[in-house]
Design an enzyme around this catalytic site. Sequence first.
Site, PDB file in Angstrom:
ATOM      1  N   THR A  25      33.003  38.260  48.710  1.00 48.48           N
ATOM      2  CA  THR A  25      33.124  39.536  49.415  1.00 48.48           C
ATOM      3  C   THR A  25      31.743  40.172  49.520  1.00 48.48           C
ATOM      4  O   THR A  25      31.043  40.303  48.513  1.00 48.48           O
ATOM      5  CB  THR A  25      34.094  40.450  48.645  1.00 48.48           C
ATOM      6  OG1 THR A  25      35.391  39.870  48.743  1.00 48.48           O
ATOM      7  CG2 THR A  25      34.117  41.863  49.196  1.00 48.48           C
ATOM      8  N   HIS A 172      44.269  33.063  49.035  1.00 56.00           N
ATOM      9  CA  HIS A 172      43.652  33.631  47.825  1.00 56.00           C
ATOM     10  C   HIS A 172      44.742  33.831  46.774  1.00 56.00           C
ATOM     11  O   HIS A 172      45.458  34.825  46.793  1.00 56.00           O
ATOM     12  CB  HIS A 172      42.985  34.962  48.173  1.00 56.00           C
ATOM     13  CG  HIS A 172      42.044  35.483  47.142  1.00 56.00           C
ATOM     14  ND1 HIS A 172      42.072  35.056  45.816  1.00 56.00           N
ATOM     15  CD2 HIS A 172      41.027  36.384  47.223  1.00 56.00           C
ATOM     16  CE1 HIS A 172      41.122  35.692  45.148  1.00 56.00           C
ATOM     17  NE2 HIS A 172      40.478  36.491  45.970  1.00 56.00           N
ATOM     18  N   ASN A 175      42.305  35.743  40.857  1.00 56.92           N
ATOM     19  CA  ASN A 175      41.662  37.032  40.549  1.00 56.92           C
ATOM     20  C   ASN A 175      42.595  38.239  40.500  1.00 56.92           C
ATOM     21  O   ASN A 175      42.176  39.364  40.763  1.00 56.92           O
ATOM     22  CB  ASN A 175      40.523  37.304  41.561  1.00 56.92           C
ATOM     23  CG  ASN A 175      39.463  36.225  41.505  1.00 56.92           C
ATOM     24  OD1 ASN A 175      39.502  35.352  40.631  1.00 56.92           O
ATOM     25  ND2 ASN A 175      38.529  36.249  42.428  1.00 56.92           N
ATOM     26  N   TYR A 177      45.141  39.137  42.444  1.00 58.65           N
ATOM     27  CA  TYR A 177      45.675  39.683  43.694  1.00 58.65           C
ATOM     28  C   TYR A 177      47.141  39.257  43.862  1.00 58.65           C
ATOM     29  O   TYR A 177      47.743  38.701  42.945  1.00 58.65           O
ATOM     30  CB  TYR A 177      44.777  39.283  44.874  1.00 58.65           C
ATOM     31  CG  TYR A 177      43.397  39.906  44.726  1.00 58.65           C
ATOM     32  CD1 TYR A 177      43.249  41.295  44.785  1.00 58.65           C
ATOM     33  CD2 TYR A 177      42.265  39.127  44.470  1.00 58.65           C
ATOM     34  CE1 TYR A 177      41.985  41.881  44.612  1.00 58.65           C
ATOM     35  CE2 TYR A 177      41.018  39.709  44.286  1.00 58.65           C
ATOM     36  CZ  TYR A 177      40.889  41.095  44.366  1.00 58.65           C
ATOM     37  OH  TYR A 177      39.657  41.678  44.179  1.00 58.65           O
ATOM     38  N   ASN A 228      42.497  30.436  34.018  1.00 56.91           N
ATOM     39  CA  ASN A 228      42.292  30.613  32.573  1.00 56.91           C
ATOM     40  C   ASN A 228      41.517  31.870  32.200  1.00 56.91           C
ATOM     41  O   ASN A 228      40.855  31.902  31.168  1.00 56.91           O
ATOM     42  CB  ASN A 228      41.621  29.357  31.977  1.00 56.91           C
ATOM     43  CG  ASN A 228      40.187  29.194  32.431  1.00 56.91           C
ATOM     44  OD1 ASN A 228      39.807  29.681  33.499  1.00 56.91           O
ATOM     45  ND2 ASN A 228      39.390  28.532  31.619  1.00 56.91           N
ATOM     46  N   ARG A 316      27.653  32.991  43.256  1.00 63.14           N
ATOM     47  CA  ARG A 316      26.425  33.790  43.231  1.00 63.14           C
ATOM     48  C   ARG A 316      25.178  33.014  43.648  1.00 63.14           C
ATOM     49  O   ARG A 316      24.320  33.573  44.351  1.00 63.14           O
ATOM     50  CB  ARG A 316      26.254  34.425  41.848  1.00 63.14           C
ATOM     51  CG  ARG A 316      27.260  35.550  41.608  1.00 63.14           C
ATOM     52  CD  ARG A 316      27.419  35.878  40.160  1.00 63.14           C
ATOM     53  NE  ARG A 316      28.001  34.753  39.424  1.00 63.14           N
ATOM     54  CZ  ARG A 316      28.186  34.728  38.115  1.00 63.14           C
ATOM     55  NH1 ARG A 316      27.818  35.759  37.382  1.00 63.14           N
ATOM     56  NH2 ARG A 316      28.736  33.674  37.534  1.00 63.14           N
TER      57      ARG A 316
END
Length: 362
Positions: A25, A172, A175, A177, A228, A316
């Site tokens: 994002t 997705h 995380n 959601y 995990n 990243r």
Amino acid sequence: MPSLFDPLRIGGLELPNRIVMAPLTRARSCCDAVPTAIMATYYAQRASAGLIISEATGISREGLGWPDAPGLWSDAQVEGWKPVTYAVHEAGGRIVAQLWHMGRLVHPSLGGGQPVSASATLAPDFAHTYQGKKPYTLAREASHDDIERIVGDYAAAAKNAVAAGFDGVQLHGANGYLIDQFLRDGANFRTDEYGGSIDNRLRFASEVIEATGDAIGMDKVGIRFSPNILSQGVEDSDPIPLFAALAERLEQLKVPWIELREAHRPTSAGSMPTAPVSPAMRPLYSGAIILNSDYDGPSARARMAEGVADAIAFGRPFISNPDLIHRIAVGAPLSPGDEATYYAGSANGYTDYPALEEAAAA
Ligand SMILES: Cc1cc2nc3c(=O)[nH]c(=O)nc-3n(C[C@H](O)[C@H](O)[C@H](O)COP(=O)(O)O)c2cc1C
């Protein structure tokens, strides 16, 4: 064992290498979640990735709770994505759209009404809004009509993704959601056929996968999980049996690839990973398994040599190294990114990271 630089077929896609750009994002869309021109430059700069997974992209107003993140529910959004996918293809790359419904993590101030989730729950911490961070609000439990509508929204967004020139989609499921909220017993307290047993908790994800596969062809569909780690208040009391059952389901549904954000050290949010689930999934699932989290070139090579991963996704490192593939190939050092510009909304820290040659010439 295949190396990072061997090709890989996933569904209908031929990846020239096994280094995948993880979804990131970056909040550079505008004006009702429409992608902007600078996003074409950013993604094209990274087109040497074996595959680009786009930033998370809302399937509906209700499901999108991140300021300046893009969507795929309107014609204007489809038109906005076209120059992005075109630029990536022109640069020789491949790109799939990550389809996102944030469930209880959407703040009502973004225009979607009271958030919806597997159960009537309140997420911990703070929501992202256009007015800064605000406490989350209580989600309502999705009715059967809600579920049917949301499943339809995934299918419609997948069709829009293909219309916008994407090579496929990644659902997705990670995380914390909406899909994750249904999967885990830490967020799903339903007593109907969508809650309780593992089989029931897999039902929502299965329906989304089936509807998306029916809409655009299962060869164009992948899915991501974060099995995990505790993420945004969502975790499971017993992840390995859950994800082993999921692997069997994904095999039955013929989903060609999955990506696991499978941490092996504490996340930046401080979540301590539990045991990896990929070794239990591997014998049950014949599609490609892409592993993510905290890799650099040497550790990615070492993980590939263990035989569980078919590819490695980098997040990243792709932000600050547009030529990450080349740097890994030649063993060049990776540039550090600047967290302050992750979501800052301009070219700064977005399209201005140089490739190696440009850096040397400067
Ligand atoms: C700035 C930023 C944005 C992210 N956005 C997304 C996203 O849109 N979808 C998603 O599934 N994960 C997202 N993640 C998680 C990354 O895809 C990845 O799992 C995480 O950064 C760990 O991988 P890494 O160590 O290679 O960075 C994001 C992470 C960062 C740092």
